[in-house]
Design an enzyme around this catalytic site. Structure first.
Site, PDB file in Angstrom:
ATOM      1  N   HIS A  69       0.855  -1.398  -0.118  1.00  0.00           N
ATOM      2  CA  HIS A  69      -0.254   0.430  -0.287  1.00  0.00           C
ATOM      3  C   HIS A  69       1.103   1.479  -0.210  1.00  0.00           C
ATOM      4  O   HIS A  69       0.522   2.036  -0.467  1.00  0.00           O
ATOM      5  CB  HIS A  69      -0.733   0.072   1.645  1.00  0.00           C
ATOM      6  CG  HIS A  69      -2.205  -1.306   1.559  1.00  0.00           C
ATOM      7  ND1 HIS A  69      -3.484  -0.312   1.549  1.00  0.00           N
ATOM      8  CD2 HIS A  69      -2.300  -2.429   0.797  1.00  0.00           C
ATOM      9  CE1 HIS A  69      -4.013  -1.534   0.732  1.00  0.00           C
ATOM     10  NE2 HIS A  69      -3.052  -2.399   0.991  1.00  0.00           N
ATOM     11  N   ASP A 121      -5.305   6.426   2.859  1.00  0.00           N
ATOM     12  CA  ASP A 121      -5.907   5.100   2.006  1.00  0.00           C
ATOM     13  C   ASP A 121      -7.300   4.755   2.691  1.00  0.00           C
ATOM     14  O   ASP A 121      -7.456   4.474   3.799  1.00  0.00           O
ATOM     15  CB  ASP A 121      -4.606   3.699   2.624  1.00  0.00           C
ATOM     16  CG  ASP A 121      -4.762   2.453   1.915  1.00  0.00           C
ATOM     17  OD1 ASP A 121      -6.013   1.890   2.222  1.00  0.00           O
ATOM     18  OD2 ASP A 121      -3.929   2.299   1.738  1.00  0.00           O
ATOM     19  N   HIS A 179       1.886 -13.526  -7.146  1.00  0.00           N
ATOM     20  CA  HIS A 179       0.887 -14.406  -6.673  1.00  0.00           C
ATOM     21  C   HIS A 179       0.023 -13.432  -7.199  1.00  0.00           C
ATOM     22  O   HIS A 179      -1.782 -13.177  -6.301  1.00  0.00           O
ATOM     23  CB  HIS A 179       1.151 -13.589  -5.005  1.00  0.00           C
ATOM     24  CG  HIS A 179       1.444 -12.397  -4.683  1.00  0.00           C
ATOM     25  ND1 HIS A 179       2.060 -11.587  -5.175  1.00  0.00           N
ATOM     26  CD2 HIS A 179       1.072 -11.762  -3.486  1.00  0.00           C
ATOM     27  CE1 HIS A 179       2.568 -10.580  -5.099  1.00  0.00           C
ATOM     28  NE2 HIS A 179       1.876 -10.647  -4.183  1.00  0.00           N
ATOM     29  N   ASN A 198       0.092  -4.283  -7.142  1.00  0.00           N
ATOM     30  CA  ASN A 198       0.535  -3.677  -7.381  1.00  0.00           C
ATOM     31  C   ASN A 198       1.941  -4.373  -8.314  1.00  0.00           C
ATOM     32  O   ASN A 198       2.287  -4.132  -9.464  1.00  0.00           O
ATOM     33  CB  ASN A 198       1.937  -3.350  -6.942  1.00  0.00           C
ATOM     34  CG  ASN A 198       1.222  -2.445  -5.598  1.00  0.00           C
ATOM     35  OD1 ASN A 198       1.191  -1.536  -6.172  1.00  0.00           O
ATOM     36  ND2 ASN A 198       1.076  -2.990  -4.198  1.00  0.00           N
ATOM     37  N   SER A 199       2.404  -6.213  -8.311  1.00  0.00           N
ATOM     38  CA  SER A 199       3.238  -7.211  -8.736  1.00  0.00           C
ATOM     39  C   SER A 199       2.264  -7.005 -11.088  1.00  0.00           C
ATOM     40  O   SER A 199       2.684  -7.105 -11.224  1.00  0.00           O
ATOM     41  CB  SER A 199       2.820  -8.060  -8.484  1.00  0.00           C
ATOM     42  OG  SER A 199       3.944  -7.917  -7.304  1.00  0.00           O
TER      43      SER A 199
HETATM   44  C1  UDX Z   1      -0.487  -6.721  -0.924  1.00  0.00           C
HETATM   45  C2  UDX Z   1      -2.223  -7.492  -1.267  1.00  0.00           C
HETATM   46  O1  UDX Z   1      -0.563  -8.780  -0.532  1.00  0.00           O
HETATM   47  C3  UDX Z   1      -1.760  -8.176  -2.140  1.00  0.00           C
HETATM   48  O2  UDX Z   1      -2.921  -9.082  -3.074  1.00  0.00           O
HETATM   49  C4  UDX Z   1      -2.648  -6.283  -2.945  1.00  0.00           C
HETATM   50  O3  UDX Z   1      -3.307  -6.153  -4.018  1.00  0.00           O
HETATM   51  C5  UDX Z   1      -1.557  -5.174  -2.336  1.00  0.00           C
HETATM   52  O4  UDX Z   1      -0.922  -5.628  -1.314  1.00  0.00           O
HETATM   53  P1  UDX Z   1       1.779  -7.299  -1.559  1.00  0.00           P
HETATM   54  O5  UDX Z   1       1.670  -8.658  -0.753  1.00  0.00           O
HETATM   55  O6  UDX Z   1       2.821  -7.206  -1.370  1.00  0.00           O
HETATM   56  O7  UDX Z   1       0.954  -6.371  -1.266  1.00  0.00           O
HETATM   57  O8  UDX Z   1       2.015  -7.668  -3.368  1.00  0.00           O
HETATM   58  P2  UDX Z   1       2.477  -6.491  -4.203  1.00  0.00           P
HETATM   59  O9  UDX Z   1       0.831  -5.594  -4.192  1.00  0.00           O
HETATM   60  O10 UDX Z   1       2.422  -6.864  -5.883  1.00  0.00           O
HETATM   61  O11 UDX Z   1       3.401  -5.877  -3.674  1.00  0.00           O
HETATM   62  C6  UDX Z   1       4.554  -6.308  -3.976  1.00  0.00           C
HETATM   63  C7  UDX Z   1       5.433  -5.012  -3.968  1.00  0.00           C
HETATM   64  O12 UDX Z   1       6.478  -4.893  -3.411  1.00  0.00           O
HETATM   65  C8  UDX Z   1       5.873  -4.415  -5.913  1.00  0.00           C
HETATM   66  O13 UDX Z   1       5.677  -2.953  -5.648  1.00  0.00           O
HETATM   67  C9  UDX Z   1       6.434  -4.958  -5.732  1.00  0.00           C
HETATM   68  O14 UDX Z   1       7.902  -4.313  -6.730  1.00  0.00           O
HETATM   69  C10 UDX Z   1       7.815  -4.726  -4.265  1.00  0.00           C
HETATM   70  N1  UDX Z   1       8.906  -5.579  -4.309  1.00  0.00           N
HETATM   71  C11 UDX Z   1       8.019  -7.042  -4.339  1.00  0.00           C
HETATM   72  C12 UDX Z   1       9.780  -5.249  -4.440  1.00  0.00           C
HETATM   73  O15 UDX Z   1      10.414  -3.961  -4.489  1.00  0.00           O
HETATM   74  N2  UDX Z   1      10.847  -6.672  -3.978  1.00  0.00           N
HETATM   75  C13 UDX Z   1      10.531  -7.845  -3.898  1.00  0.00           C
HETATM   76  O16 UDX Z   1      11.148  -9.287  -3.994  1.00  0.00           O
HETATM   77  C14 UDX Z   1       9.098  -8.323  -4.243  1.00  0.00           C
END
Ligand code: UDX
Length: 456
Positions: A18, A110, A349, A353-354
């Site tokens: 977030h 948020d 997953h 963001n990913s």
């Molecule tokens: C959480 C929830 O799990 C997700 O479902 C929701 O949409 C947003 O909040 P998260 O699981 O951390 O987020 O996943 P994601 O939304 O993909 O965010 C991960 C962030 O970490 C991305 O911005 C990605 O670029 C970053 N990241 C991830 C890194 O910089 N390095 C890494 O090795 C892994």
């Protein structure tokens, strides 16, 4: 010296997933001469491994200054206490900024923290809700809030019709909390994002119009929605722009040199990049299947296994892994990895963001959603944008090694994956266009800023 047009105070929910989009939005506003202050919880701030130099950070309290969120025991308990303590400390911060000659004009918050609207109203500030998840997911929670969608422990293949969607979706495609009876209180909290949304001045969504046209148009009839995504550093979208390549606000330390040096030795489009984001934990059995699926596949891989997950790897997996075949790291600079020419696909997953980062950088996906909004994102990746496949779970909820191998092969090599790879390139172009001058997201950001200027 920069003269600022307005001053935004940003209140992210303290989750890495977030904070990243909020920080990038902050940087974009800053490039349009808006002063930014980000309010972070004391505990999160204490644990930062990377801090941005370009924006001001101030501390507030969530009531768990020493132990952080985990001390609360549950999401619901955490959010409740944050509301009690956060309102006061956020108000004190606004007062402090006022006293030191940096008055705030607007709070961007948020919606997991809906109480921020009351704080904004008390100080007569503009309020903007910033949804870090996509519009389809927000639309589902909106309908939970309205009582149209009820908590339904349904069979996975039951079809659900959601207003704003062009066709029905299966129960297994809605956010996990909607179909898990044990998540009732969490769902209540998520629906609560809409509890006072009729009082806010702006509803900002980290998505773009072209990506979710139908549902965005539908929700725009209810709320003043503006899409402002994809919020990734502008340098990734337009090489002429000077921007920081790093996210810059992280509790994880990326192994940047190790990753980039290794990728530099890999052939073009040959590597599978694997990551499950910052909070998702896999079952030990799933970790094992994934490990063997990757090892058995024809492709080399870069796999992010957070240190808290490492003990779930099969015995001697890392020791026996040759450097030619794969690299396991605890955290990587994900955007730099995704934009690297050696990357052929992203096994993800489907955190929002990913997903958005892969879309923006044109990387096709193998979706392995686990919980929360991820199944919905995976549904769109596979069926709507057609930029990936979804790895099917067995009846125990595990994706087996053969399935993983097969999905990677399909996306990376086969004729069947050609359309997916082409679509990924097409979406990358669209993502760039929307943030370019005059693009849909850029126009929305301009409108937001002009409005702040008028009132300040
Ligand atoms: C959480 C929830 O799990 C997700 O479902 C929701 O949409 C947003 O909040 P998260 O699981 O951390 O987020 O996943 P994601 O939304 O993909 O965010 C991960 C962030 O970490 C991305 O911005 C990605 O670029 C970053 N990241 C991830 C890194 O910089 N390095 C890494 O090795 C892994």
């Amino acid at each position: 010296m920069t003269t600022h047009k307005a001053h935004c105070l940003m209140l992210p929910y303290p989750f890495q997933g977030h904070i990243n989009p909020m920080l990038q939005f902050a940087k974009r506003l800053q490039s349009k001469r808006v002063k930014i202050t980000i309010a972070l919880t004391k505990f999160f701030l204490k644990n930062m491994k990377e801090l941005p130099t370009s924006v001001s950070i101030e501390a507030i309290s969530d009531g768990y200054d020493d132990g952080g969120r985990d001390q609360a025991g549950s999401f619901v308990a955490y959010v409740t206490r944050f509301k009690e303590v956060g309102s006061d400390t956020l108000s004190q911060l606004i007062q402090k900024l006022e006293n030191c000659g940096c008055p705030v004009n607007c709070i961007v918050y948020d919606p997991f923290l809906p109480w921020a609207v009351e704080v904004a109203k008390n100080f007569e500030l503009v309020s903007a809700a910033f949804f870090t998840q996509n519009c389809a997911v927000d639309n589902i929670y909106y309908h939970v809030h309205k009582g149209v969608i009820k908590l339904t422990p349904t069979k996975n293949d039951e079809e659900i019709l959601i207003p704003g969607f062009s066709s029905t979706i299966e129960a297994s495609d809605v956010p996990s909390f909607v179909i898990s009876p044990e998540a009732e209180r969490i769902l209540e909290m998520l629906a609560n994002q809409f509890s006072n949304l009729d009082k806010v001045d702006w509803v900002l969504i980290n998505s773009f119009h072209e990506l979710e046209k139908e549902v965005i148009d539908w929700m725009s009839k209810i709320y003043p929605i503006k899409t402002i995504g994809p919020t990734i550093p502008s340098i990734y979208l337009d090489k002429r722009l000077h921007d920081d390549k790093k996210y810059g606000l992280s509790i994880f330390k990326p192994m940047t040199n190790e990753c980039l040096n290794w990728l530099n030795h890999q052939p073009i489009s040959s590597v599978v990049y694997v990551s499950f984001g910052s909070i998702t934990n896999l079952e030990t059995e799933q970790m094992e299947e994934l490990a063997w699926g990757l090892k058995n596949s024809n492709n080399n891989f870069l796999w992010v296994v957070r240190s808290t997950e490492e003990s779930k790897l099969p015995k001697n997996f890392i020791e026996e892994l040759t450097i030619e075949k794969g690299l396991v790291v605890s955290w990587c600079p994900q955007l730099q990895v995704l934009e690297h020419e050696s990357i052929g696909c992203f096994l993800t997953h489907c955190g929002w963001n990913s997903t958005l980062e892969a879309i923006s950088l044109g990387v096709p996906m193998v979706a392995m959603p686990q919980w929360t909004d991820q199944p919905t994102n995976a549904k769109f990746v596979k069926d709507v944008w057609e930029i990936g496949v979804r790895a099917k779970q067995d009846e125990k909820g595990i994706v087996r090694r053969e399935v993983i191998e097969e999905c990677i092969k399909l996306v990376m090599e086969e004729e069947k994956g050609k359309l997916i790879r082409e679509n990924a390139k097409k979406w990358k172009e669209l993502a760039r266009n929307v943030v370019d001058e005059g693009g849909s997201s850029d126009k929305n950001i301009e409108e937001f800023v002009s409005n702040l200027v008028t009132i300040s």
